[in-house]
Write a protein that holds these residues in place. Structure first.
Motif, PDB file in Angstrom:
ATOM      1  N   ALA A   1       0.809  -1.225   0.000  1.00 23.39           N
ATOM      2  CA  ALA A   1       0.000   0.000   0.000  1.00 23.39           C
ATOM      3  C   ALA A   1       0.839   1.270   0.000  1.00 23.39           C
ATOM      4  CB  ALA A   1      -0.949   0.000   1.190  1.00 23.39           C
ATOM      5  N   ASN A   2       2.132   1.164   0.267  1.00 25.62           N
ATOM      6  CA  ASN A   2       2.944   2.383   0.223  1.00 25.62           C
ATOM      7  C   ASN A   2       3.573   2.610  -1.153  1.00 25.62           C
ATOM      8  OD1 ASN A   2       4.963   0.506   0.206  1.00 25.62           O
ATOM      9  ND2 ASN A   2       5.766   0.981   2.228  1.00 25.62           N
TER      10      ASN A   2
ATOM     11  N   ASN B   1      17.329   4.656  -6.628  1.00 24.41           N
ATOM     12  CA  ASN B   1      17.148   4.507  -5.181  1.00 24.41           C
ATOM     13  C   ASN B   1      18.372   3.764  -4.658  1.00 24.41           C
ATOM     14  OD1 ASN B   1      16.112   4.414  -2.586  1.00 24.41           O
ATOM     15  ND2 ASN B   1      14.393   3.045  -3.076  1.00 24.41           N
TER      16      ASN B   1
ATOM     17  N   VAL C   1      19.712   1.744  -0.933  1.00 20.59           N
ATOM     18  CA  VAL C   1      19.392   1.312   0.412  1.00 20.59           C
ATOM     19  C   VAL C   1      20.703   1.146   1.179  1.00 20.59           C
ATOM     20  CG1 VAL C   1      18.267  -0.468   1.807  1.00 20.59           C
ATOM     21  CG2 VAL C   1      17.294   0.170  -0.401  1.00 20.59           C
TER      22      VAL C   1
ATOM     23  N   TYR D   1      17.159   5.147   1.213  1.00 21.04           N
ATOM     24  CA  TYR D   1      16.705   4.764   2.541  1.00 21.04           C
ATOM     25  C   TYR D   1      17.899   4.346   3.366  1.00 21.04           C
ATOM     26  CZ  TYR D   1      11.826   4.894   1.285  1.00 21.04           C
ATOM     27  OH  TYR D   1      10.589   5.323   0.892  1.00 21.04           O
TER      28      TYR D   1
ATOM     29  N   ARG E   1      18.523   1.963   6.036  1.00 20.50           N
ATOM     30  CA  ARG E   1      17.677   0.829   6.444  1.00 20.50           C
ATOM     31  C   ARG E   1      18.346   0.003   7.519  1.00 20.50           C
ATOM     32  NH1 ARG E   1      16.863  -4.199   6.827  1.00 20.50           N
ATOM     33  NH2 ARG E   1      14.992  -5.281   6.134  1.00 20.50           N
TER      34      ARG E   1
ATOM     35  N   SER F   1      14.111   3.349   7.248  1.00 16.14           N
ATOM     36  CA  SER F   1      13.373   2.095   7.335  1.00 16.14           C
ATOM     37  C   SER F   1      14.078   1.214   8.351  1.00 16.14           C
ATOM     38  CB  SER F   1      13.334   1.402   5.959  1.00 16.14           C
ATOM     39  OG  SER F   1      12.596   0.203   6.054  1.00 16.14           O
TER      40      SER F   1
ATOM     41  N   GLU G   1      13.398  -2.478  10.211  1.00 22.19           N
ATOM     42  CA  GLU G   1      12.448  -3.588  10.051  1.00 22.19           C
ATOM     43  C   GLU G   1      12.794  -4.770  10.956  1.00 22.19           C
ATOM     44  OE1 GLU G   1      11.738  -4.544   6.006  1.00 22.19           O
ATOM     45  OE2 GLU G   1      12.108  -2.503   5.331  1.00 22.19           O
TER      46      GLU G   1
ATOM     47  N   PHE H   1       9.566   4.246   6.462  1.00 25.36           N
ATOM     48  CA  PHE H   1       9.067   3.478   5.316  1.00 25.36           C
ATOM     49  C   PHE H   1       7.770   2.735   5.610  1.00 25.36           C
ATOM     50  CE2 PHE H   1       9.157  -0.514   2.804  1.00 25.36           C
ATOM     51  CZ  PHE H   1       9.006   0.038   1.553  1.00 25.36           C
ATOM     52  N   HIS H   2       7.706   2.094   6.751  1.00 25.97           N
ATOM     53  CA  HIS H   2       6.535   1.269   7.044  1.00 25.97           C
ATOM     54  C   HIS H   2       5.312   2.073   7.470  1.00 25.97           C
ATOM     55  CE1 HIS H   2       8.671  -2.849   7.391  1.00 25.97           C
ATOM     56  NE2 HIS H   2       8.074  -2.699   6.244  1.00 25.97           N
TER      57      HIS H   2
ATOM     58  N   MET I   1       4.512   4.776   5.612  1.00 27.63           N
ATOM     59  CA  MET I   1       4.155   5.532   4.413  1.00 27.63           C
ATOM     60  C   MET I   1       2.952   4.867   3.747  1.00 27.63           C
ATOM     61  SD  MET I   1       7.981   6.167   3.040  1.00 27.63           S
ATOM     62  CE  MET I   1       7.526   6.758   1.423  1.00 27.63           C
ATOM     63  N   ILE I   2       1.957   5.681   3.434  1.00 26.27           N
ATOM     64  CA  ILE I   2       0.759   5.139   2.805  1.00 26.27           C
ATOM     65  C   ILE I   2       0.093   6.277   2.037  1.00 26.27           C
ATOM     66  CG2 ILE I   2      -0.932   5.632   4.640  1.00 26.27           C
ATOM     67  CD1 ILE I   2      -1.797   2.659   4.359  1.00 26.27           C
ATOM     68  N   ASP I   3      -0.463   5.960   0.903  1.00 23.47           N
ATOM     69  CA  ASP I   3      -1.179   6.968   0.132  1.00 23.47           C
ATOM     70  C   ASP I   3      -2.644   6.558   0.138  1.00 23.47           C
ATOM     71  OD1 ASP I   3      -2.355   8.594  -1.741  1.00 23.47           O
ATOM     72  OD2 ASP I   3      -0.636   8.574  -3.095  1.00 23.47           O
TER      73      ASP I   3
ATOM     74  N   GLN J   1       2.647  -6.371  10.954  1.00 22.94           N
ATOM     75  CA  GLN J   1       2.196  -5.640   9.763  1.00 22.94           C
ATOM     76  C   GLN J   1       0.896  -4.887  10.045  1.00 22.94           C
ATOM     77  OE1 GLN J   1       2.841  -4.106   7.005  1.00 22.94           O
ATOM     78  NE2 GLN J   1       3.116  -5.751   5.548  1.00 22.94           N
TER      79      GLN J   1
ATOM     80  N   ARG K   1       1.519  -1.812  12.039  1.00 21.52           N
ATOM     81  CA  ARG K   1       2.147  -0.743  11.235  1.00 21.52           C
ATOM     82  C   ARG K   1       1.106  -0.071  10.327  1.00 21.52           C
ATOM     83  NH1 ARG K   1       6.679  -4.661  10.608  1.00 21.52           N
ATOM     84  NH2 ARG K   1       5.768  -5.266   8.624  1.00 21.52           N
TER      85      ARG K   1
END
Lengths: 47, 450
Positions: free
Chosen positions: A39-40, B206, B208, B251, B253, B279, B281, B326-327, B329-331, B436, B439
């Motif tokens: 979803a990101n 990008n 990492v 990122y 990370r 990020s 994780e 990072f985790h 982030m959502i649109d 998950q 988050r």
């Protein structure tokens, strides 16, 4: 509305109509590498 | 289906199948324990009775608001997406994790690649193999224009000549094939120098950069071959790279383990060093290992995610957003289409990993497991059986996903995690699912805060 504030436009149904073009990034190529998050990701078709 | 949760003092309702997000008051939140389709023109008496601590007129008012949302397709929306589930069958390959090095100059204790060699011989990919991998990707990408290649390892900077020659070769042929290569690299930074930094910042969309946070945390679990810490070696190099990166993505990370369950401190530490794209994780490890995350760690991990979300929300509301996590982030408006959301990363189908000698696996985490070897870039015989197996993996074919509220956000989770922990790519790993879901709640709350 007094009790409810809608934050976004609910649009998953509309995305089904024109979706599936496959232009978008694969999710593991971003930063995760050990945990899948989809979803990101961005839709490349609406750029 | 809806999912409701409280985050940082706010009441949030997610309409799972439309993606609608609503912030509600306490009454509406409580009312949703009882109100569900079919909605009636008047609020049923048994509901007003159950919420007798509120004035009956208020409850009826609130019920009508919920009914309006339902009528407008923004609450209790039905899941009618299964008809799209098989759209990934026969998908072209569009992304490649290129293992240019099965060797590493660190000895990270949690490495899923067994300190870089993936359980095999230590070896580097030749430039010629790198070029043939680009040919292979182009040949199997059909009409996909954007092709992603991640230089991975082991440590990819140990095979620098191969990285450079592969990029130059791909650039030399992309236009004639109507392709657009997007390169990324995942590095521990030890071998970074000015020449490599310039090249990465020019060619990689990008990068990492691996750093686990506070010096003592990083150095304990990410030592050099001689046992000394890596933090002081890599930090100035990462800073130089990021300073020269401009607007391009990166990122920093990290991985957290049972040794640093207070990992929010590591996120904040990395930010305090000047990095803004972060990020951190959870480790992927056999539960019997001392650093592995286990179920008893979940309350602490959840409280750290809550803490991070609160800090980021406060920063956002005060107009001073300091970093991206990072985790989180959502649109909520223009994220991926629902068809993309039916399946996860595309591994084994749209995405493959290629080893130094050209063998193909579904992804980097499957590398070295013989039963998952799909073929070789030097042969046209790619295992259609394995490819189809992954193409048919989606939220409706995986156990438990079809009923989970988070299914359109994690999309079934990491297939490698499922195999490593559960022995079956169709069985999501419960611990990973719980983290998950937490988050995603934090991400929705943070994005909707205003």
């Amino acid at each position: 509305m007094k009790h409810i504030k809608t934050v976004n436009k609910a649009n998953l149904k509309q995305t089904a109509e024109k979706g599936g073009c496959g232009k978008c990034q694969t999710s593991c190529q971003s930063a995760c590498k050990t945990s899948c998050t989809v979803a990101n990701q961005k839709c490349e078709a609406v750029k | 289906m809806i999912h409701k949760f409280k985050q940082n003092g706010r009441y949030i309702v997610l309409d799972v199948c439309s993606g609608g997000v609503h912030e509600v008051d306490e009454l509406a939140y409580s009312l949703l324990d009882y109100a569900a389709p079919p909605f009636f023109d008047e609020c049923p008496k048994e509901i007003t009775d159950k919420l007798s601590e509120y004035p009956a007129d208020e409850v009826k008012d609130c019920y009508n608001e919920l009914k309006t949302l339902y009528d407008e397709g923004m609450l209790f929306t039905e899941d009618d997406y299964e008809k799209y589930a098989d759209m990934a069958l026969n998908a072209p390959i569009k992304a490649m994790c290129l293992h240019v090095s099965h060797d590493c100059n660190l000895r990270c204790k949690y490495c899923f690649a067994q300190t870089g060699d993936f359980g095999g011989d230590r070896m580097l990919m030749s430039p010629e193999t790198g070029k043939r991998a680009m040919d292979y990707l182009i040949a199997h990408s059909a009409n996909r224009v954007n092709l992603e290649v991640d230089f991975f390892g082991g440590e990819p900077l140990m095979a620098w000549d191969t990285v450079v020659e592969t990029v130059k070769y791909a650039r030399s042929i992309e236009k004639q094939h109507n392709k657009n290569f997007r390169f990324t690299i995942t590095t521990n930074g030890i071998l970074l120098d000015d020449e490599k930094i310039d090249f990465i910042n020019r060619e990689m969309s990008n990068c990492v950069l691996s750093l686990d946070g506070r010096k003592e945390i990083n150095d304990n679990i990410r030592p050099c071959i001689n046992g000394s810490g890596s933090y002081d070696i890599i930090l100035p190099k990462f800073k130089k790279l990021v300073d020269g990166r401009g607007d391009k993505d990166y990122y920093v990370r990290g991985t957290f383990t049972k040794y640093n369950l207070d990992f929010a401190e590591d996120v904040l530490h990395i930010n305090s060093l000047g990095f803004k794209q972060l990020s951190v994780e959870p480790v992927v490890a056999d539960p019997s290992l001392p650093y592995a995350i286990t179920e008893e760690d979940l309350p602490k991990i959840f409280s750290e995610y809550d803490r991070l979300e609160k800090i980021m929300e406060e920063q956002k509301l005060s107009g001073g957003k300091k970093f991206n996590f990072f985790h989180f982030m959502i649109d909520l408006d223009q994220g991926p289409c629902v068809i993309k959301r039916l399946r996860g990363c595309g591994c084994g189908n749209e995405y493959i990993a290629v080893t130094p000698d050209g063998d193909i696996y579904p992804c980097h985490q499957f590398v070295g497991i013989e039963e998952w070897k799909m073929g070789s870039i030097f042969s046209d015989k790619l295992s259609q059986e394995i490819k189809d197996k992954f193409a048919k993996l989606h939220i409706y074919s995986k156990e438990q996903c079809g009923e989970c509220w988070a299914r359109f956000y994690c999309s079934g989770g990491c297939n490698a995690n499922s195999f490593i922990y559960e022995g079956d790519i169709r069985k999501p790993h419960k611990l990973a699912c719980e983290m998950q879901k937490k988050r995603i709640e934090c991400a929705i709350a943070l994005e909707s805060a205003e």
